[in-house]
Design a protein around this motif. Structure first.
Motif, PDB file in Angstrom:
ATOM      1  N   ARG A  46       0.826  -1.206   0.000  1.00 38.66           N
ATOM      2  CA  ARG A  46       0.000   0.000   0.000  1.00 38.66           C
ATOM      3  C   ARG A  46       0.864   1.261   0.000  1.00 38.66           C
ATOM      4  O   ARG A  46       1.862   1.348   0.717  1.00 38.66           O
ATOM      5  CB  ARG A  46      -0.902  -0.019   1.236  1.00 38.66           C
ATOM      6  N   SER A  47       0.489   2.240  -0.794  1.00 43.03           N
ATOM      7  CA  SER A  47       1.235   3.493  -0.866  1.00 43.03           C
ATOM      8  C   SER A  47       1.022   4.309   0.404  1.00 43.03           C
ATOM      9  O   SER A  47      -0.091   4.400   0.924  1.00 43.03           O
ATOM     10  CB  SER A  47       0.775   4.306  -2.086  1.00 43.03           C
ATOM     11  N   TYR A  48       2.110   4.910   0.908  1.00 38.16           N
ATOM     12  CA  TYR A  48       1.991   5.783   2.079  1.00 38.16           C
ATOM     13  C   TYR A  48       1.293   7.098   1.722  1.00 38.16           C
ATOM     14  O   TYR A  48       0.642   7.714   2.561  1.00 38.16           O
ATOM     15  CB  TYR A  48       3.379   6.097   2.647  1.00 38.16           C
TER      16      TYR A  48
ATOM     17  N   LYS B 123      -3.747   3.285  -3.640  1.00 36.76           N
ATOM     18  CA  LYS B 123      -2.826   2.840  -4.673  1.00 36.76           C
ATOM     19  C   LYS B 123      -1.730   1.943  -4.110  1.00 36.76           C
ATOM     20  O   LYS B 123      -1.499   1.878  -2.903  1.00 36.76           O
ATOM     21  CB  LYS B 123      -2.194   4.053  -5.369  1.00 36.76           C
ATOM     22  N   VAL B 124      -1.061   1.296  -5.033  1.00 33.82           N
ATOM     23  CA  VAL B 124       0.084   0.450  -4.710  1.00 33.82           C
ATOM     24  C   VAL B 124       1.360   1.230  -4.986  1.00 33.82           C
ATOM     25  O   VAL B 124       1.444   1.995  -5.945  1.00 33.82           O
ATOM     26  CB  VAL B 124       0.053  -0.840  -5.556  1.00 33.82           C
ATOM     27  N   THR B 125       2.358   1.046  -4.134  1.00 33.82           N
ATOM     28  CA  THR B 125       3.633   1.730  -4.312  1.00 33.82           C
ATOM     29  C   THR B 125       4.285   1.313  -5.636  1.00 33.82           C
ATOM     30  O   THR B 125       4.312   0.142  -5.993  1.00 33.82           O
ATOM     31  CB  THR B 125       4.583   1.393  -3.156  1.00 33.82           C
ATOM     32  N   ASP B 126       4.794   2.291  -6.351  1.00 30.76           N
ATOM     33  CA  ASP B 126       5.454   2.019  -7.624  1.00 30.76           C
ATOM     34  C   ASP B 126       6.797   1.326  -7.403  1.00 30.76           C
ATOM     35  O   ASP B 126       7.474   1.544  -6.382  1.00 30.76           O
ATOM     36  CB  ASP B 126       5.684   3.323  -8.398  1.00 30.76           C
ATOM     37  N   ASP B 127       7.194   0.529  -8.368  1.00 35.65           N
ATOM     38  CA  ASP B 127       8.527  -0.098  -8.393  1.00 35.65           C
ATOM     39  C   ASP B 127       8.844  -0.843  -7.097  1.00 35.65           C
ATOM     40  O   ASP B 127       9.952  -0.754  -6.553  1.00 35.65           O
ATOM     41  CB  ASP B 127       9.612   0.957  -8.662  1.00 35.65           C
ATOM     42  N   ILE B 128       7.871  -1.568  -6.601  1.00 37.25           N
ATOM     43  CA  ILE B 128       8.067  -2.311  -5.360  1.00 37.25           C
ATOM     44  C   ILE B 128       8.523  -3.732  -5.673  1.00 37.25           C
ATOM     45  O   ILE B 128       8.137  -4.315  -6.688  1.00 37.25           O
ATOM     46  CB  ILE B 128       6.758  -2.339  -4.541  1.00 37.25           C
ATOM     47  N   THR B 129       9.385  -4.267  -4.846  1.00 30.92           N
ATOM     48  CA  THR B 129       9.779  -5.672  -4.945  1.00 30.92           C
ATOM     49  C   THR B 129       9.380  -6.379  -3.662  1.00 30.92           C
ATOM     50  O   THR B 129       9.337  -5.773  -2.586  1.00 30.92           O
ATOM     51  CB  THR B 129      11.289  -5.833  -5.178  1.00 30.92           C
ATOM     52  N   ILE B 130       9.094  -7.661  -3.774  1.00 29.08           N
ATOM     53  CA  ILE B 130       8.602  -8.438  -2.632  1.00 29.08           C
ATOM     54  C   ILE B 130       9.491  -9.656  -2.434  1.00 29.08           C
ATOM     55  O   ILE B 130       9.841 -10.344  -3.403  1.00 29.08           O
ATOM     56  CB  ILE B 130       7.145  -8.886  -2.856  1.00 29.08           C
ATOM     57  N   GLU B 131       9.867  -9.923  -1.189  1.00 30.93           N
ATOM     58  CA  GLU B 131      10.597 -11.136  -0.836  1.00 30.93           C
ATOM     59  C   GLU B 131       9.754 -11.955   0.129  1.00 30.93           C
ATOM     60  O   GLU B 131       9.078 -11.396   1.006  1.00 30.93           O
ATOM     61  CB  GLU B 131      11.950 -10.822  -0.203  1.00 30.93           C
ATOM     62  N   VAL B 132       9.790 -13.272  -0.019  1.00 30.68           N
ATOM     63  CA  VAL B 132       9.021 -14.178   0.823  1.00 30.68           C
ATOM     64  C   VAL B 132       9.978 -15.147   1.507  1.00 30.68           C
ATOM     65  O   VAL B 132      10.811 -15.772   0.848  1.00 30.68           O
ATOM     66  CB  VAL B 132       7.997 -14.979  -0.015  1.00 30.68           C
ATOM     67  N   ARG B 133       9.879 -15.223   2.839  1.00 32.46           N
ATOM     68  CA  ARG B 133      10.671 -16.222   3.577  1.00 32.46           C
ATOM     69  C   ARG B 133       9.801 -17.462   3.742  1.00 32.46           C
ATOM     70  O   ARG B 133       8.791 -17.434   4.438  1.00 32.46           O
ATOM     71  CB  ARG B 133      11.125 -15.700   4.939  1.00 32.46           C
ATOM     72  N   LEU B 134      10.213 -18.536   3.085  1.00 27.46           N
ATOM     73  CA  LEU B 134       9.438 -19.769   3.056  1.00 27.46           C
ATOM     74  C   LEU B 134       9.560 -20.532   4.376  1.00 27.46           C
ATOM     75  O   LEU B 134      10.410 -20.212   5.225  1.00 27.46           O
ATOM     76  CB  LEU B 134       9.919 -20.637   1.895  1.00 27.46           C
ATOM     77  N   PRO B 135       8.727 -21.559   4.568  1.00 33.14           N
ATOM     78  CA  PRO B 135       8.822 -22.351   5.799  1.00 33.14           C
ATOM     79  C   PRO B 135      10.205 -22.937   6.054  1.00 33.14           C
ATOM     80  O   PRO B 135      10.593 -23.116   7.212  1.00 33.14           O
ATOM     81  CB  PRO B 135       7.775 -23.453   5.573  1.00 33.14           C
ATOM     82  N   ASP B 136      10.960 -23.236   4.979  1.00 32.29           N
ATOM     83  CA  ASP B 136      12.313 -23.757   5.180  1.00 32.29           C
ATOM     84  C   ASP B 136      13.341 -22.639   5.324  1.00 32.29           C
ATOM     85  O   ASP B 136      14.543 -22.883   5.285  1.00 32.29           O
ATOM     86  CB  ASP B 136      12.710 -24.695   4.034  1.00 32.29           C
ATOM     87  N   LYS B 137      12.855 -21.382   5.460  1.00 32.29           N
ATOM     88  CA  LYS B 137      13.641 -20.169   5.704  1.00 32.29           C
ATOM     89  C   LYS B 137      14.381 -19.648   4.479  1.00 32.29           C
ATOM     90  O   LYS B 137      15.134 -18.679   4.578  1.00 32.29           O
ATOM     91  CB  LYS B 137      14.616 -20.366   6.874  1.00 32.29           C
ATOM     92  N   ARG B 138      14.166 -20.270   3.301  1.00 31.84           N
ATOM     93  CA  ARG B 138      14.722 -19.710   2.080  1.00 31.84           C
ATOM     94  C   ARG B 138      14.014 -18.408   1.733  1.00 31.84           C
ATOM     95  O   ARG B 138      12.818 -18.238   2.006  1.00 31.84           O
ATOM     96  CB  ARG B 138      14.567 -20.693   0.920  1.00 31.84           C
ATOM     97  N   LEU B 139      14.738 -17.477   1.118  1.00 28.74           N
ATOM     98  CA  LEU B 139      14.151 -16.229   0.628  1.00 28.74           C
ATOM     99  C   LEU B 139      13.973 -16.324  -0.876  1.00 28.74           C
ATOM    100  O   LEU B 139      14.914 -16.624  -1.607  1.00 28.74           O
ATOM    101  CB  LEU B 139      15.057 -15.036   0.969  1.00 28.74           C
ATOM    102  N   VAL B 140      12.753 -16.069  -1.337  1.00 33.87           N
ATOM    103  CA  VAL B 140      12.455 -16.106  -2.762  1.00 33.87           C
ATOM    104  C   VAL B 140      11.650 -14.865  -3.132  1.00 33.87           C
ATOM    105  O   VAL B 140      11.100 -14.177  -2.278  1.00 33.87           O
ATOM    106  CB  VAL B 140      11.660 -17.378  -3.139  1.00 33.87           C
TER     107      VAL B 140
END
Length: 614
Positions: free
Chosen positions: A404-406, A411-428
């Motif tokens: 969410r944009s501040y 709106k959604v923030t422009d040029d945003i990237t997302i990282e997810v920490r999986l159950p096995d602690k890997r980041l994807v």
């Protein structure tokens, strides 16, 4: 019975020696230097024993005691010592976080330290400082072979002189039972300076940590200390600020020193900063415009301003560690300061270990942590739960605050990237698929990941007021899973969205977007954040949103489409007044400032910090 109260009075001269100094070559040191092997024991003790002292603002001594190095790595050197170093004499349950801790190393170098972990029940603390590679850790890994009447040596160090001292004695039984049952007793006689110091056998192997009594020395045995250290290591620090270190995320049968906790027993251990919500700080909180804060910052000497260059860790790296996490920079060098409302803060009442095995297993395979970034700076971090899987692509339900944009909450923030920490602690990497600003819900796609368990949304579970529930959270940096218990209550949410419901679960910002479940693991809703209770969007709303998201022709990037309708899905929300989803911003809290008043003068401020104003 307890020892005489006179034995427990905190009297702690910095140079109150005991036994024999190491440079005398007499007493216990004489026997230790008879053989080459024992010379190595002496050298190891000299390299591992330190002295610690705590001070009030203005450099007034609070307490001084001995400590022993237990770990030294590239980032920190850690010491085992007595919690009396920072424990209040008026209230045994209170830790004085505004005290400054100084450590004197074996080479007489002085540096600032910080409280890393503590245990109130056993009066044990772990203090950390910048790394010093030339010193050695105590031999905690060796199992000493000792019985009653085995010969032992108590070791301590004076603060001002740095003198290493030792006195010999024997292990006796705790037959009188005036101490906690976990404590053992030796006939070594130490002064208060030796509190927190190591008790070793004739081979230099660690036997325990010394406390103080008038005629004998109670000590906490090695096996109990190892248990405590293991607990500390498996529970990250609570993000208390340290002058030099990283941002890992890290409250009593007579006290041998002045605390009844060591003699009479108490409740279980707690980590520092547990349930640490203080009253609103009107000086530190940026939401409160305090003229005193500006005057204070301008008036402080350079030594007290952040970031002072201590020469251990570069100023640039310290700044980068905060900025990369999206946190404000501190303004004051204060060991008692802490960052409120950070994303690494764990639940104050974490009951994850009490979940039934099946529920814990299912949650550990379906709950993930997410973070969003603008460039290299993190914007937000929260929890999510896997909701379905198609081939090697998994979809995750989470809070819209992640994207969410501040500036414009529609709106959604422009040029945003997302990282997810999986159950096995890997980041994807993650990718935003759907977003609904009215309910603040988002769906994230994780490609090349096939989840083995998804949220249990199929079962029709009846819930009502006082139904018992669990809020699940996942810390992004550490990967720690948490659970907070509570009940559903009939109360209206302060958020404008009328369909939200409330539970009494107490979560932190890390738990935003996490699932609310019953004790059988059935999905009840998705959590948001509240200062007192936890609002959540119910499962029926979630299911309708997902159905709407997946309807033919739905396009996230079409602004009108993704502003979906309200709960009955028959009317469109007011585009000019979207629901607000307040999340408190992080800010630094400085306990040293809390003694100040708005009417204080600059001279008053500088006097508090022990500096004469010219």
């Amino acid at each position: 019975m307890l020892p005489e109260s006179g034995n427990l009075i905190r009297v702690n001269p910095l140079e109150e020696e005991f036994g024999w100094p190491s440079d005398s070559g007499e007493g216990v040191w004489s026997s230790l230097s008879e053989e080459k092997k024992n010379e190595e024991v002496t050298e190891h003790l000299d390299d591992s024993v330190v002295l610690l002292a705590s001070f009030h603002a203005g450099s007034k001594l609070f307490f001084a005691c001995t400590g022993v190095i237990i770990e030294s790595n590239k980032t920190t050197t850690s010491f085992l010592t007595s919690l009396s170093l920072v424990r209040s004499t008026d209230d045994d349950s209170e830790i004085l976080h505004n005290l400054r801790i100084k450590v004197r190393f074996p080479n007489n170098n002085l540096c600032m330290g910080w409280l890393e972990y503590y245990d109130l029940k056993y009066n044990v603390a772990v203090v950390s400082a910048p790394p010093f590679y030339v010193f050695r850790a105590a031999r905690l890994d060796r199992q000493p072979q000792f019985k009653y009447y085995s010969e032992v040596v108590a070791v301590g160090r004076c603060f001002n002189s740095g003198t290493l001292m030792a006195t010999a004695g024997m292990v006796t039984d705790n037959r009188r039972r005036i101490y906690r049952e976990e404590l053992a007793v030796s006939t070594c006689q130490v002064t208060m300076t030796g509190v927190g110091g190591p008790l070793v056998d004739v081979n230099g192997d660690f036997v325990g940590m010394n406390f103080y009594a008038k005629e004998e020395t109670p000590f906490l045995p090695r096996d109990k200390i190892l248990q405590l250290l293991m607990q500390f290591k498996t529970t990250p620090p609570r993000f208390w600020y340290a002058l030099y270190t990283h941002l890992d995320t890290s409250k009593a049968c007579g006290s041998p020193e002045s605390h009844s906790s060591d003699l009479e027993g108490s409740s279980g251990w707690q980590m520092k900063n547990n349930k640490r919500e203080p009253s609103i700080c009107t000086i530190c909180d940026p939401q409160h415009d305090s003229a005193l804060k500006g005057r204070l910052v301008k008036s402080l000497p350079e030594l007290d301003r952040w970031p002072y260059d201590w020469g251990f860790v570069s100023v640039e790296s310290r700044i980068k560690k905060f900025e990369s996490r999206g946190y404000p920079l501190p303004v004051l060098e204060d060991c008692g300061m802490h960052l409120r409302y950070n994303f690494e803060e764990e639940f104050s009442e974490d009951i994850w270990s009490k979940l039934i095995k099946r529920v814990a297993s299912n949650m550990s395979r379906s709950v993930v942590a997410l973070a969003s970034f603008s460039g290299e700076a993190r914007r937000f971090a929260c929890t999510g739960v896997s909701i379905d899987c198609n081939g090697s692509t998994t979809r995750v339900l989470t809070s819209g605050s992640l994207v969410r944009s501040y500036d414009d909450e529609r709106k959604v923030t422009d040029d945003i990237t997302i990282e997810v920490r999986l159950p096995d602690k890997r980041l994807v990497a993650g990718k935003l698929q759907h977003y609904n600003p009215h309910y603040n819900v988002a769906v994230i796609i994780v490609e090349k990941f096939r989840c083995t368990r998804t949220a249990n949304m199929d079962k029709n579970v009846k819930t009502g007021t006082l139904s018992e529930v669990l809020a699940i959270g996942h810390v992004y940096e550490s990967g720690k899973l948490m659970a907070a218990g509570g009940t559903l209550i009939d109360k209206k949410s302060e958020v404008k969205c009328e369909e939200l419901k409330i539970s009494t679960c107490e979560i932190t910002k890390a738990g935003i977007g996490g699932p609310l479940i019953d004790y059988n693991g059935n999905f009840i809703g998705m959590n948001f954040y509240g200062l007192e209770e936890t609002p959540y969007v119910p499962k029926d709303i979630i299911l309708k949103l997902l159905k709407n998201f997946d309807s033919e022709g739905y396009d996230f990037y079409n602004y009108v489409d993704f502003l979906t309708v309200a709960a009955d899905f028959t009317k469109v929300p007011d585009l000019n007044e979207p629901n607000r989803w307040p999340v408190p911003k992080p800010y630094w809290c400085y306990p040293s400032w809390h003694d100040l008043k708005d009417e204080d003068t600059v001279e008053d401020i500088l006097e508090l910090f022990g500096t004469r104003y010219d």
